[in-house]
Enzyme design. Structure first.
Site, PDB file in Angstrom:
ATOM      1  N   ASP A   1       1.112   4.491   2.106  1.00 37.92           N
ATOM      2  CA  ASP A   1       0.637   5.093   3.354  1.00 37.92           C
ATOM      3  C   ASP A   1       1.006   6.568   3.384  1.00 37.92           C
ATOM      4  O   ASP A   1       2.174   6.933   3.199  1.00 37.92           O
ATOM      5  CB  ASP A   1       1.266   4.381   4.554  1.00 37.92           C
ATOM      6  CG  ASP A   1       0.851   2.921   4.631  1.00 37.92           C
ATOM      7  OD1 ASP A   1      -0.359   2.659   4.744  1.00 37.92           O
ATOM      8  OD2 ASP A   1       1.731   2.044   4.575  1.00 37.92           O
TER       9      ASP A   1
ATOM     10  N   ASP B   1       0.842  -1.189   0.000  1.00 34.33           N
ATOM     11  CA  ASP B   1       0.000   0.000   0.000  1.00 34.33           C
ATOM     12  C   ASP B   1       0.880   1.242   0.000  1.00 34.33           C
ATOM     13  O   ASP B   1       2.071   1.184   0.337  1.00 34.33           O
ATOM     14  CB  ASP B   1      -0.873   0.037   1.258  1.00 34.33           C
ATOM     15  CG  ASP B   1      -1.855  -1.115   1.328  1.00 34.33           C
ATOM     16  OD1 ASP B   1      -2.080  -1.779   0.297  1.00 34.33           O
ATOM     17  OD2 ASP B   1      -2.407  -1.341   2.426  1.00 34.33           O
TER      18      ASP B   1
END
Length: 215
Positions: free
Chosen positions: A145, A143
């Site tokens: 972040d 991901d």
């Protein structure tokens, strides 16, 4: 570092220890922690108010299960890099070996939009760690972040832009909003219509207003 104290640092800041072997309780460290590697890698500031005057930090290994929380004295820290600095300096553009990873592709795609909207934002998580040092922990499924600093409630236009960027980006984006009282997930707030789990230095708490949480 001279003048450094717990109030100087914020969660997600990356800090380097001048001498990890003397800064950490070696007997308590997990087997996967390498003191040699920590001379070149940062640790991340985390939220924890249990020890007044010390800095709560987290150590990370190669896998998600390799995480360890501890505390260090302010005098043990020799260098600081903030998520805001990583974003402002466009650090990823100096790391061509990371350019094709989806998280970095997403970062390049949204950075100018965030700046144009006058949003104070930074890079955290695996992307922030990898951009701050030579040890890459990003992979194809990582991901992206981000943290958004918001001393006051976010304007509706900012929430709408951030939510749209989350939907359209080429990688999953996890945006944490940092208020003076703690941090919360932007996606959670959008989905719930307001109520969120606010992460504070004294533990998580549910609130409908992260900028004015009830005592």
């Amino acid at each position: 570092m001279a003048g450094l104290n717990a109030a100087t640092l914020a969660p997600h800041d990356l800090v380097w220890l001048a001498d990890p072997a003397t800064s950490l309780d070696r007997d308590a460290l997990p087997d996967w922690v390498s003191l040699t590697a920590l001379r070149e890698m940062p640790v991340v500031v985390r939220r924890d108010g249990c020890r007044i005057g010390e800095i709560p930090v987290g150590l990370r290994g190669r896998t998600r299960s390799e995480r360890y929380g501890t505390w260090v004295a302010p005098s043990a820290i020799c260098k600081i890099v903030t998520p805001i600095e990583l974003a402002a300096q466009r650090t990823w553009r100096h790391r061509p070996e990371l350019a094709t990873l989806p998280a970095i592709v997403a970062l390049e795609a949204i950075a100018d939009w965030l700046d144009a909207a006058d949003i104070r934002w930074g890079v955290t998580g695996s992307a922030g760690f990898s951009l701050a040092c030579a040890h890459n922990v990003l992979h194809a499924d990582s991901d992206l972040d981000l943290v958004v600093q918001a001393a006051q409630p976010l304007p509706a236009r900012h929430v709408e832009l951030l939510a749209e960027l989350q939907r359209a980006a080429p990688a999953r984006i996890d945006i944490q909003v940092a208020t003076p009282f703690g941090g919360f997930s932007l996606l959670e707030r959008v989905r719930s219509g307001g109520k969120v789990l606010l992460k504070t230095a004294h533990g998580p708490r549910m609130t409908v207003d992260p900028w004015q949480p009830a005592p």
